[in-house]
Design an enzyme around this catalytic site. Structure first.
Site, PDB file in Angstrom:
ATOM      1  N   GLY A   1     122.332 -24.401  89.860  1.00 51.36           N
ATOM      2  CA  GLY A   1     122.717 -23.331  90.771  1.00 51.36           C
ATOM      3  C   GLY A   1     124.221 -23.147  90.815  1.00 51.36           C
ATOM      4  O   GLY A   1     124.940 -23.436  89.856  1.00 51.36           O
ATOM      5  N   SER A   2     124.724 -22.712  91.954  1.00 52.04           N
ATOM      6  CA  SER A   2     126.115 -22.256  92.044  1.00 52.04           C
ATOM      7  C   SER A   2     127.165 -23.344  91.905  1.00 52.04           C
ATOM      8  O   SER A   2     128.333 -23.044  91.710  1.00 52.04           O
ATOM      9  CB  SER A   2     126.333 -21.508  93.364  1.00 52.04           C
ATOM     10  OG  SER A   2     125.763 -20.227  93.287  1.00 52.04           O
ATOM     11  N   THR A   3     126.792 -24.620  92.024  1.00 46.98           N
ATOM     12  CA  THR A   3     127.795 -25.658  91.756  1.00 46.98           C
ATOM     13  C   THR A   3     128.260 -25.576  90.305  1.00 46.98           C
ATOM     14  O   THR A   3     129.363 -26.004  89.973  1.00 46.98           O
ATOM     15  CB  THR A   3     127.228 -27.061  92.044  1.00 46.98           C
ATOM     16  OG1 THR A   3     126.019 -27.247  91.297  1.00 46.98           O
ATOM     17  CG2 THR A   3     126.935 -27.221  93.536  1.00 46.98           C
TER      18      THR A   3
END
Length: 763
Positions: A309-311
């Site tokens: 995801g966004s990490t």
């Protein structure tokens, strides 16, 4: 008659003579002709061998605290033949069931065990509950045996305790996944124990000697001795206190959100030494057999494959900054973007309008990163950076079974979704930590390490594991810029998705992540997520990187900012203070024209061990002093629950007053001074008002008198006056479009809009 007697005498004498001749011949053949053969047979009967067990090497943390060691143990065995002769079988079954917890039916089978001829066996070990038990249980068995001896008047009552040794883990379940355990059979399973088994195990020795019939060694007999070679000792990079902070934080979040699992890793980004690493649920290596759920043994940091995801956007951002294609003030249209027929959307349907790329980072806009990674960098350059940051290959950390992840995006939609961490990119938590550590430390990808030193106690040598740089991924200048951008994700309490990770007085860089989970085929679930947060601090000189990832929290509306960011904040704040990195907060803050003192509410540490109390005070950045030489806190001044200025000294009393020296009470308010004097039974004479600026201990009339001079506080607020109430601005990730609740691949479009529900497998 005389003749007959003489003949008989001659006959008997001849027979006796013949027998002596035969005996002499036999003796000759035995002791002369075949002497070597029979001597060898005799030595086989005389000889005995006893093993000398090698000690398995100890495992300690970086400060020498023992994490794994050999410890005395005992094995219980019984003599069914004796038990039945003394009519003790039923009582022994009941007692062993009570003490060892073994099933009665199994114990009855043990006490009734017979040979093939129908006779009871004379020795039977109680496996596995009675195998390698602790001294506490052994003492109970021993007391029961003595009780039977007194009742029966017999020394032999059919219960035995054999000395043994076992692997012992003093801290219980702490660090169990990275340590692994050693079974009662001696087989090492999982973790460091398994990977370094050859070095830890050592080599058993033996002694062979000749004995007489009473097993007493013959003075002139032959002796063969092979000494045992003890195993090597391992020192880990783990810091026990930081490991504790990690485990407590994830356990608390697990109890609140009930995810399938929650994992956290804390590391030094400059060396990639792992300071804390844990997964919950966990297991106790001292009683591994009690954990029935095999998922509790799964070592998530190196074996958990997730779409991050966004990490993962940190990687895209770092690559864009390094290639000079990220302009924080450049604007783009958020909301959605078409890539090869697929429409990819931001979490906030319709987006935030036309915004800057820096605002896109704060909002965690998928569209911004598709533009940066797919359009500006291009597929080949983006893939090059992903590989250079270490994804798709094992990190080399000292843990068995590490997975290499998967990076195999090819088609345009696959490249586009990979820029924000979904689709054809799967990573392990340790890969994430290593990559972000590279962003933090000036661009150097480091090999993660759990082993700090390997000591050979026999050769008296020590191998020190040095930090290893794999490659330079981005420049130090780009590293600094990326840190400043990521800092705004946390510090911006209005737009930043990571505002729940904000810690007053520290510069934090970080990124949230909320990735949809695959539900068979290429479809994604609408209510199952991997939520995470990764970040580092201080931004200008990073000392710690922390990653938190939770698998399927029970509330599908919460994201990484709600679940993982507070866990990150707890670990980061306590760990930094433990490392001596204090918050940079000005002594006073001005609000509405009023100068106010920073204050803190005191915890209750009474009855805690001094080390525990000290750790709790340090984790809150409190100024404290331990009074006395005791090991337990008997009293604290001021009391728990009182709100005081954060600069005030706290006294932890560990001894009775007659044994204590008078502590330094500089800057202590009059009220607390009087309480300390009362506690110590010391006469106190004060001059002035406010806070102590000097003290003098004198003797007057045989009594101790403490003279104190006090002065006005000079900017120090009295307790209760002007205490600051700080709000961290915590709100749901979904409010104001903060966190991406269904971030990742393209969302299901209403019928008729012609938008793809997921990236096509081929294009």
């Amino acid at each position: 008659m005389t003749k007959r007697i003489k003949l008989r005498t001659i006959l008997v004498g001849g027979v006796i003579t013949l027998l002596f001749v035969v005996l002499i011949v036999r003796v000759y053949f035995v002791q002369v002709a075949n002497a070597d053969f029979w001597l060898g047979k005799a030595r086989e009967i005389w000889a005995t061998s006893e093993p000398i067990t090698a000690s398995r090497g100890t495992i300690t943390d970086r400060d020498g605290n023992i994490l794994a060691m050999d410890a005395p143990a005992y094995t219980v065995s019984i003599n069914p033949d004796v038990l039945h002769k003394l009519n003790l079988a039923d009582r022994v079954v009941d007692k062993l069931h009570e003490v060892l917890g073994k099933d009665k039916a199994a114990l009855e089978k043990d006490v009734n065990a017979k040979r093939e001829n129908g006779e009871y066996v004379v020795n039977r070990e109680i496996r596995s509950e009675g195998w390698k038990i602790d001294k506490e249980l052994a003492d109970q068995i021993s007391e029961f045996r003595e009780e039977l001896r007194k009742e029966t008047g017999q020394r032999e009552v059919g219960i035995y305790l054999m000395n043994d040794q076992k692997r012992y883990y003093p801290k219980g379940a702490s660090a169990s996944h990275l340590l692994g355990y050693v079974q009662k059979t001696g087989e090492a399973v999982y973790g460091i124990e398994s990977l370094f088994d050859d070095q830890l195990r050592g080599q058993n020795g033996y002694i062979k000697y000749e004995k007489d019939g009473r097993r007493v060694q013959l003075a002139d007999g032959e002796v063969e001795y092979q000494p045992a070679i003890d195993g090597r000792n391992l020192t880990l990079t783990i810091n026990t206190d930081i490991q504790y902070y990690v485990e407590e934080a994830i356990k608390e979040a697990y109890q609140k959100y009930k995810p399938k699992s929650i994992t956290a890793i804390a590391a030094d980004p400059n060396t990639m030494e792992i300071l804390g690493m844990a997964t919950y649920p966990s297991f106790d290596p001292n009683a591994y057999w009690l954990t029935k759920d095999q998922a509790a043994f799964y070592n998530n940091p190196v074996k958990m494959l997730i779409e991050p995801g966004s990490t993962f956007k940190i990687v895209t951002l770092a690559a864009a900054v390094e290639e000079g294609v990220f302009d924080p003030e450049e604007k783009y249209v958020s909301g959605s973007i078409k890539v090869a027929g697929s429409t990819l959307r931001d979490v906030r349907r319709g987006g935030w309008g036309t915004i800057t790329y820096l605002d896109g980072l704060k909002h965690s806009s998928n569209v911004a990163f598709v533009k940066l990674g797919y359009e500006k960098l291009g597929a080949d350059k983006f893939r090059e950076y992903v590989n250079n940051f270490g994804f798709g290959q094992p990190t080399g950390i000292e843990q068995p079974g590490e997975l290499k992840g998967r990076v195999d995006f090819h088609w345009p939609s696959e490249v586009a979704t990979a820029t924000f961490g979904q689709g054809r990119v799967q990573v392990t938590p340790i890969q994430q930590v290593a990559a972000v550590a590279a962003v933090a430390n000036g661009g150097r990808l480091m090999e993660p390490h759990l082993i700090k030193r390997i000591e050979d106690p026999v050769a008296k040598t020590t191998q020190v594991i040095q930090p290893k740089v794999i490659r330079q991924v981005i420049s130090p200048e780009s590293s600094k810029k990326v840190g400043e951008y990521l800092e705004q994700v946390v510090s911006d309490k209005v737009n930043g998705t990571g505002h729940n990770a904000y810690i007053e007085g520290y510069r934090i860089a970080g990124k949230t992540g909320t990735a949809q989970k695959v539900t068979g085929g290429s479809g994604y679930s609408s209510n199952k997520f991997i939520v995470s947060f990764i970040g580092y601090a201080p931004v200008d000189n990073p000392k710690l990187v922390v990653y938190v990832v939770a698998d399927e929290p029970n509330d599908p509306t919460v994201g990484g900012g709600v679940v993982a960011a507070p866990v990150f904040r707890s670990i980061m704040e306590k760990s930094l203070k433990h490392m001596g990195i204090m918050p940079d907060i000005s002594e006073s803050e001005e609000a509405d024209g009023v100068v106010r003192k920073k204050s803190v509410t005191l915890p209750d540490v009474i009855d805690k061990k001094v080390t525990q109390a000290a750790n709790e005070m340090q984790s809150r950045g409190l100024n404290f002093e331990i009074v006395g030489k005791g090991k337990t806190v008997l009293q604290q001044i001021p009391k728990a629950g009182v709100t005081v200025p954060d600069t005030q000294r706290i006294y932890l009393i560990t001894e009775e007053r007659k044994q204590m020296a008078i502590p330094d009470m500089n800057k202590l308010p009059l009220r607390d001074v009087l309480e300390v004097c009362s506690l110590l039974d010391v006469e106190c004479v004060t001059e002035g008002e406010g806070y102590v600026v000097s003290q003098e201990q004198v003797t007057e009339g045989g009594a101790t008198v403490l003279k104190l001079r006090l002065e006005p506080p000079d900017g120090i607020a009295e307790e209760g006056a002007g205490d600051e109430t700080v709000s961290d601005g915590a709100t749901s990730d979904l409010e104001g479009g903060g966190e991406e609740s269904k971030e990742g691949t393209a969302q299901q479009a209403p019928e008729g809009e012609g938008e793809a529900t997921s990236p096509p497998p081929s294009e």
